[in-house]
Design a protein around this motif. Structure first.
Motif, PDB file in Angstrom:
ATOM      1  N   GLN A 167     -32.473  17.439   5.003  1.00 54.79           N
ATOM      2  CA  GLN A 167     -31.662  18.362   4.461  1.00 54.79           C
ATOM      3  C   GLN A 167     -31.342  19.827   5.666  1.00 54.79           C
ATOM      4  O   GLN A 167     -30.298  19.987   5.982  1.00 54.79           O
ATOM      5  N   GLY A 168     -32.628  20.154   5.963  1.00 61.80           N
ATOM      6  CA  GLY A 168     -32.592  21.299   6.941  1.00 61.80           C
ATOM      7  C   GLY A 168     -31.919  20.946   8.283  1.00 61.80           C
ATOM      8  O   GLY A 168     -31.171  21.797   8.792  1.00 61.80           O
ATOM      9  N   ILE A 169     -32.084  19.803   8.800  1.00 64.01           N
ATOM     10  CA  ILE A 169     -31.279  19.298   9.857  1.00 64.01           C
ATOM     11  C   ILE A 169     -30.126  19.308   9.831  1.00 64.01           C
ATOM     12  O   ILE A 169     -29.206  19.779  10.641  1.00 64.01           O
ATOM     13  N   LYS A 200     -28.220  20.908   7.714  1.00 60.97           N
ATOM     14  CA  LYS A 200     -27.751  22.447   7.603  1.00 60.97           C
ATOM     15  C   LYS A 200     -27.737  22.895   8.933  1.00 60.97           C
ATOM     16  O   LYS A 200     -26.728  23.873   9.357  1.00 60.97           O
ATOM     17  N   LEU A 201     -28.825  22.670   9.949  1.00 57.95           N
ATOM     18  CA  LEU A 201     -28.802  23.364  11.161  1.00 57.95           C
ATOM     19  C   LEU A 201     -27.385  22.925  11.939  1.00 57.95           C
ATOM     20  O   LEU A 201     -26.754  23.337  12.777  1.00 57.95           O
ATOM     21  N   ARG A 202     -27.244  21.242  11.642  1.00 49.00           N
ATOM     22  CA  ARG A 202     -26.064  20.823  12.571  1.00 49.00           C
ATOM     23  C   ARG A 202     -24.781  21.406  12.061  1.00 49.00           C
ATOM     24  O   ARG A 202     -23.915  21.631  12.812  1.00 49.00           O
ATOM     25  N   GLU A 203     -24.788  21.574  10.676  1.00 51.72           N
ATOM     26  CA  GLU A 203     -23.643  22.187  10.251  1.00 51.72           C
ATOM     27  C   GLU A 203     -23.256  23.606  10.675  1.00 51.72           C
ATOM     28  O   GLU A 203     -22.051  23.979  10.939  1.00 51.72           O
ATOM     29  N   LYS A 204     -24.377  24.214  10.798  1.00 55.31           N
ATOM     30  CA  LYS A 204     -24.187  25.632  11.053  1.00 55.31           C
ATOM     31  C   LYS A 204     -23.752  25.755  12.883  1.00 55.31           C
ATOM     32  O   LYS A 204     -22.994  26.577  13.237  1.00 55.31           O
ATOM     33  N   ILE A 205     -24.447  24.779  13.530  1.00 55.75           N
ATOM     34  CA  ILE A 205     -24.131  24.685  14.974  1.00 55.75           C
ATOM     35  C   ILE A 205     -22.609  24.458  15.133  1.00 55.75           C
ATOM     36  O   ILE A 205     -21.931  25.122  15.929  1.00 55.75           O
ATOM     37  N   THR A 250     -20.194  27.748  13.136  1.00 52.02           N
ATOM     38  CA  THR A 250     -20.395  28.991  13.444  1.00 52.02           C
ATOM     39  C   THR A 250     -21.071  29.492  14.694  1.00 52.02           C
ATOM     40  O   THR A 250     -20.576  30.496  15.511  1.00 52.02           O
ATOM     41  N   GLU A 251     -22.028  28.702  15.286  1.00 50.69           N
ATOM     42  CA  GLU A 251     -22.906  29.307  16.354  1.00 50.69           C
ATOM     43  C   GLU A 251     -22.779  28.212  17.398  1.00 50.69           C
ATOM     44  O   GLU A 251     -23.842  28.166  18.088  1.00 50.69           O
TER      45      GLU A 251
END
Length: 254
Positions: A6-8, A10-15, A18-19
């Motif tokens: 799930q963390g991976i 979320k990180l993929r979605e954030k990249i 937004t970033e």
């Protein structure tokens, strides 16, 4: 494992949202208050701490002096006379690889139009060669100078009022002998193009792609010339001195 997955995600979605490289950051609101001179604030806080420490040590020093009235430190710094110091022999550095004189003579015999960029007494010779001799010089460096390793390929933007030019710079190394040789050629800024040396040094493939991506210099004959860091639809070339981007926050002057 489920939490890690799930963390991976979320990180993929954030990249991607937004970033990513397309939207590195968002410019926030300018704060009304000013941080002022941070150095002066830190210096004042440090001085205050030193003052407190000195006050705390004053009691301990007075107590020690009272208990040891005749105490004198045995430590005294003494400088030895120069004649008492051991003589050191000057160690002459051992020359590695071929000498600059040998390299310079070999280049002049093969390329009459090549000149030394900078000084002939420099630690590493840097040759300026015409753009039409770029690949032949790379082949010469490999076959005749024994430079079997390509350190790097980069570029320099000499922007000027008359539009200036680029210098494409290659750095060669002889792994077996140890000497280095640098070379550069000049290309115009309006249509920068030079022949690729990937057929001579396969490691040049990604290095030339980086120069193409950052400076917009085209390498004729490159097997896969495309951007390597930015997206294919990225506008501009980040390492050109006239590059502008709305996401870059310029530091105020003064």
């Amino acid at each position: 494992p489920e939490a890690l997955f799930q963390g991976i995600l979320k990180l993929r979605e954030k990249i991607f949202t937004t970033e990513g490289s397309r939207n590195i950051w968002k410019e926030g609101e300018i704060r009304a208050e000013d941080d002022g001179d941070r150095w002066s604030k830190v210096a004042a806080a440090w001085a205050e701490l030193e003052k407190i420490k000195d006050e705390e040590m004053k009691v301990a020093r007075a107590e020690f002096k009272e208990k040891n009235p005749d105490y004198k430190s045995e430590f005294k710094a003494k400088l030895k006379p120069k004649e008492d110091l051991p003589a050191l022999e000057r160690v002459v550095p051992v020359a590695v690889g071929r000498s600059n004189t040998e390299i310079l003579d070999a280049v002049k015999r093969e390329f009459s139009s090549a000149t030394v960029y900078g000084s002939e007494t420099a630690e590493i010779l840097d040759f300026a060669v015409p753009v039409e001799n770029w690949t032949s010089f790379a082949k010469f460096a490999q076959d005749k100078l024994g430079c079997d390793y390509l350190i790097d390929i980069t570029a320099v933007d000499w922007i000027a009022a008359d539009s200036g030019h680029f210098d494409v710079v290659a750095q060669f190394l002889s792994l077996s002998e140890g000497h280095k040789v640098f070379a550069r050629c000049s290309v115009p800024r309006d249509n920068p193009e030079v022949s690729s040396i990937t057929a001579i040094y396969p490691a040049a493939e990604w290095k030339e792609r980086e120069v193409f991506d950052m400076f917009g210099i085209s390498f004729e004959g490159h097997p896969d010339l495309r951007r390597i860091f930015t997206e294919e639809d990225f506008v501009g070339y980040p390492l050109r001195k006239d590059f502008e981007n709305p996401h870059i926050i310029k530091k105020p002057v003064g």
